[in-house]
Scaffold this motif. Structure first.
Motif, mmCIF file in Angstrom:
data_model
loop_
_atom_site.group_PDB
_atom_site.id
_atom_site.type_symbol
_atom_site.label_atom_id
_atom_site.label_comp_id
_atom_site.label_asym_id
_atom_site.label_seq_id
_atom_site.Cartn_x
_atom_site.Cartn_y
_atom_site.Cartn_z
ATOM 1 N N LEU A 15 0.870 -1.174 0.000
ATOM 2 C CA LEU A 15 0.000 0.000 0.000
ATOM 3 C C LEU A 15 0.906 1.223 0.000
ATOM 4 C CD1 LEU A 15 -2.837 1.331 0.350
ATOM 5 C CD2 LEU A 15 -2.431 1.189 2.827
ATOM 6 N N ILE A 17 1.549 5.089 0.341
ATOM 7 C CA ILE A 17 0.854 6.125 1.098
ATOM 8 C C ILE A 17 1.596 7.453 0.987
ATOM 9 C CG2 ILE A 17 -0.246 4.549 2.741
ATOM 10 C CD1 ILE A 17 2.049 4.997 4.649
ATOM 11 N N ALA A 23 -2.377 8.591 6.959
ATOM 12 C CA ALA A 23 -1.992 7.319 6.352
ATOM 13 C C ALA A 23 -1.871 6.208 7.396
ATOM 14 C CB ALA A 23 -0.672 7.476 5.604
ATOM 15 N N SER A 27 -3.565 2.627 6.928
ATOM 16 C CA SER A 27 -2.722 1.429 6.907
ATOM 17 C C SER A 27 -3.238 0.372 7.887
ATOM 18 C CB SER A 27 -1.276 1.791 7.252
ATOM 19 O OG SER A 27 -0.751 2.649 6.280
ATOM 20 N N ARG A 28 -3.604 0.809 9.091
ATOM 21 C CA ARG A 28 -4.130 -0.138 10.090
ATOM 22 C C ARG A 28 -5.389 -0.830 9.599
ATOM 23 N NH1 ARG A 28 -3.379 3.824 14.151
ATOM 24 N NH2 ARG A 28 -5.582 4.293 13.972
ATOM 25 N N THR A 30 -6.479 -1.179 6.520
ATOM 26 C CA THR A 30 -6.168 -2.032 5.369
ATOM 27 C C THR A 30 -5.558 -3.351 5.836
ATOM 28 O OG1 THR A 30 -5.829 -0.078 3.982
ATOM 29 C CG2 THR A 30 -4.871 -2.160 3.210
ATOM 30 N N ALA A 51 2.265 -2.297 12.792
ATOM 31 C CA ALA A 51 2.166 -1.494 11.565
ATOM 32 C C ALA A 51 2.046 -0.016 11.895
ATOM 33 C CB ALA A 51 0.977 -1.961 10.724
ATOM 34 N N VAL A 55 4.691 2.546 10.344
ATOM 35 C CA VAL A 55 4.204 3.558 9.401
ATOM 36 C C VAL A 55 4.311 4.955 10.013
ATOM 37 C CG1 VAL A 55 2.167 4.383 8.142
ATOM 38 C CG2 VAL A 55 2.740 1.946 8.135
ATOM 39 N N LEU A 68 3.294 0.614 3.089
ATOM 40 C CA LEU A 68 3.098 -0.521 3.987
ATOM 41 C C LEU A 68 3.228 -1.776 3.150
ATOM 42 C CD1 LEU A 68 2.142 -1.800 6.727
ATOM 43 C CD2 LEU A 68 -0.177 -1.638 5.785
ATOM 44 N N ALA A 81 7.474 -1.231 6.672
ATOM 45 C CA ALA A 81 7.176 0.129 6.235
ATOM 46 C C ALA A 81 8.375 0.641 5.464
ATOM 47 C CB ALA A 81 6.861 1.042 7.414
#
Length: 139
Positions: A15, A17, A23, A27-28, A30, A51, A55, A68, A81
């Motif tokens: 992913l 970002i 973001a 990210s979390r 996702t 994560a 991130v 990510l 990351a």
């Protein structure tokens, strides 16, 4: 699992970002969706924490884009990351040293919750940088 997938027990997602604090929750969420879809929801809380730390560092300490990366292979979930700073991350301090620290607790959490963590130089989309990663066993 796809019918023609030659490696149904391994997969990888990335992913990309922007350098934006929003973001981190993207990210979390996702990551939680990915883990749910692959039957690994039992790892979600710890994986989200890890994560978030990785991130957050990528977004807070660099000026460029970040990413990510989530990979599952051989029963190990690797969370990484990527950021545009090629310098290695600061190693975590000891828990006792961090009690009153303003920052630096993130990698201590990563060290405490993950089996192993590390970093490697990495280039993405024409940007030099690094990938900071950690592993969680799926069992």
């Amino acid at each position: 699992m796809l019918e023609n997938d030659p490696t149904p027990d391994s997969w990888e997602y990335s992913l990309y970002i922007p350098n934006d604090p929003r973001a981190v929750p993207v990210s979390r969420r996702t990551l939680r969706l990915i883990l749910t879809l692959h039957g690994l929801i039992h790892l979600a809380d710890t994986a989200e924490l890890l994560a978030s730390e990785l991130v957050s560092n990528a977004v807070l300490h660099t000026k460029g884009p970040a990413g990510l990366r989530v990979r599952y292979r051989d029963g190990i979930l690797r969370i990484g990351a990527w950021d545009t700073d090629p310098e290695p991350p600061e190693p975590p301090g000891e828990s006792e040293e961090l009690a009153d620290a303003e920052n630096g607790r993130g990698f201590a959490l990563v060290r405490a919750c993950a089996d192993v963590w590390g970093w490697q130089p990495l280039s993405r989309l024409g940007h030099r940088g690094k990938l900071v990663w950690c592993d969680l066993p799926a069992a």
